[in-house]
Motif scaffolding. Sequence first.
Motif, short mmCIF file in Angstrom:
data_model
loop_
_atom_site.label_atom_id
_atom_site.label_comp_id
_atom_site.label_asym_id
_atom_site.label_seq_id
_atom_site.Cartn_x
_atom_site.Cartn_y
_atom_site.Cartn_z
N HIS A 84 68.12 46.29 28.67
CA HIS A 84 67.48 47.09 27.47
C HIS A 84 67.33 45.97 26.20
O HIS A 84 68.25 44.89 26.10
CB HIS A 84 68.52 48.02 26.98
CG HIS A 84 67.90 49.11 26.18
ND1 HIS A 84 67.73 48.62 24.76
CD2 HIS A 84 67.29 50.34 26.13
CE1 HIS A 84 67.31 49.80 24.11
NE2 HIS A 84 67.10 50.60 24.90
N PRO A 85 66.19 46.13 25.41
CA PRO A 85 66.04 45.08 24.55
C PRO A 85 67.09 45.01 23.47
O PRO A 85 67.07 43.99 22.63
CB PRO A 85 64.77 45.54 23.73
CG PRO A 85 64.20 46.55 24.42
CD PRO A 85 65.17 46.83 25.63
N THR A 86 67.99 45.98 23.07
CA THR A 86 68.97 46.27 22.34
C THR A 86 70.30 45.76 22.90
O THR A 86 71.31 45.44 22.16
CB THR A 86 69.14 47.37 21.64
OG1 THR A 86 69.84 48.35 22.70
CG2 THR A 86 67.93 48.07 20.90
N ALA A 87 70.29 45.41 23.92
CA ALA A 87 71.50 44.56 24.54
C ALA A 87 71.61 43.32 23.95
O ALA A 87 70.53 42.41 23.87
CB ALA A 87 71.50 44.64 26.04
N VAL A 88 72.89 42.74 23.91
CA VAL A 88 73.13 41.15 23.48
C VAL A 88 73.63 40.60 24.44
O VAL A 88 74.76 40.86 24.88
CB VAL A 88 73.98 41.45 22.06
CG1 VAL A 88 74.26 39.94 21.75
CG2 VAL A 88 73.57 42.15 21.19
N ILE A 89 72.89 39.56 24.87
CA ILE A 89 73.40 38.88 26.22
C ILE A 89 73.23 37.26 25.87
O ILE A 89 72.13 36.87 25.36
CB ILE A 89 72.20 38.92 27.33
CG1 ILE A 89 71.87 40.25 27.71
CG2 ILE A 89 72.73 38.19 28.61
CD1 ILE A 89 72.69 41.16 28.18
N SER A 90 74.61 36.73 26.07
CA SER A 90 74.69 35.30 25.79
C SER A 90 73.53 34.54 26.49
O SER A 90 73.35 34.91 27.59
CB SER A 90 76.09 34.96 26.17
OG SER A 90 76.14 33.50 26.17
N ARG A 91 73.45 33.23 26.14
CA ARG A 91 72.53 32.32 26.75
C ARG A 91 73.05 31.80 27.99
O ARG A 91 72.25 31.36 28.96
CB ARG A 91 71.90 31.09 25.88
CG ARG A 91 73.14 30.35 25.38
CD ARG A 91 72.81 29.24 24.35
NE ARG A 91 74.02 28.53 23.92
CZ ARG A 91 74.52 27.71 24.42
NH1 ARG A 91 74.18 27.26 25.52
NH2 ARG A 91 75.72 27.15 24.00
N ARG A 92 74.37 32.16 28.29
CA ARG A 92 74.92 31.47 29.47
C ARG A 92 75.76 32.53 30.19
O ARG A 92 76.88 32.82 30.46
CB ARG A 92 76.28 30.58 28.73
CG ARG A 92 75.74 29.39 28.28
CD ARG A 92 76.77 28.28 27.71
NE ARG A 92 77.88 28.29 28.44
CZ ARG A 92 77.98 27.14 29.25
NH1 ARG A 92 77.06 26.44 29.31
NH2 ARG A 92 78.93 27.02 30.20
N VAL A 93 74.88 33.56 30.67
CA VAL A 93 75.30 34.47 31.60
C VAL A 93 74.13 34.64 32.87
O VAL A 93 73.29 34.38 32.61
CB VAL A 93 75.25 35.88 30.78
CG1 VAL A 93 75.44 37.17 31.84
CG2 VAL A 93 76.01 36.08 29.59
#
Length: 197
Positions: A84-93
Motif C-alpha cells: 500500500h502506498p501509505t506503508a513505510v518501508i525501509s530501503r533495507r528490507v
Amino acid sequence: MKKLIIIGASGHGKVIADIAVKNNYDHIFFLDDNEEIIECAGFPVIGRTNEASDIDGDKIVAIGNAEIRKRIQEKLENLVTLIHPTAVISRRVEIGEGTVVMAGAVVNSDVVIGKGCIINTGASVDHDCKIGDYSHVSVGAHVAGTVEIGNKTWIGAGATVINDISICSDCIVGAGAVVVENLDKQGTYVGIPAKEI
C-alpha cells in the motif's frame, strides 16, 4: 495494461483489490471456489482457484489461512508483492513474492519478510526482524527489533512481541497478547504475558 488475478474473494481480497488499484492495476479479477460469489469489491469473479495457472496476468493469493495460502501459492507463477502506498518501508528490507503490506504498516531497516506473508493494516515490524513464509502480522500488531518469527505463524490483532524474541513456526499469538519470552513450542498463546492455552 496491468492485470491482476486475486485468488480468494473475501474481505481480505477486498483490501488487496484496493491496494492493487493504488498500484495502478486497471484490470482486476477474482477466482473463488464458492460458485455463489460473482463479484468482490466491484470486480468480477471469473473462475475457480484451480484455474489460476491457466489465466494470464499477475497473481496474488488473498486467503487468510496460511496452509491454504501456501498450497495455492506454491503452484503459481507470476506472483506479485503488493505494498500500500501509505506503508513505510525501509530501503533495507527484503520482501518475498506473494506478500502484501497493507495501509499504515511500518517495516524498518534490515527486516526480511518471507513469501506469502500478510503485514496487515497499521502493523509494525522493527529493525532486524525475520518473518517466516506465510506468516501474518495482524492489524495493529507490533513486533519489536531483532525478533524471529517462524513459518505460518499468526500474530493476532493488537499483539505485541518485545525485542530479541524467537517464535517457532505454526504458532498463534492471540489478539492483544504480549510476548515476553521465546515461544519454542507450536501452539496458541494468549494473555499478558502470553501463555499457552
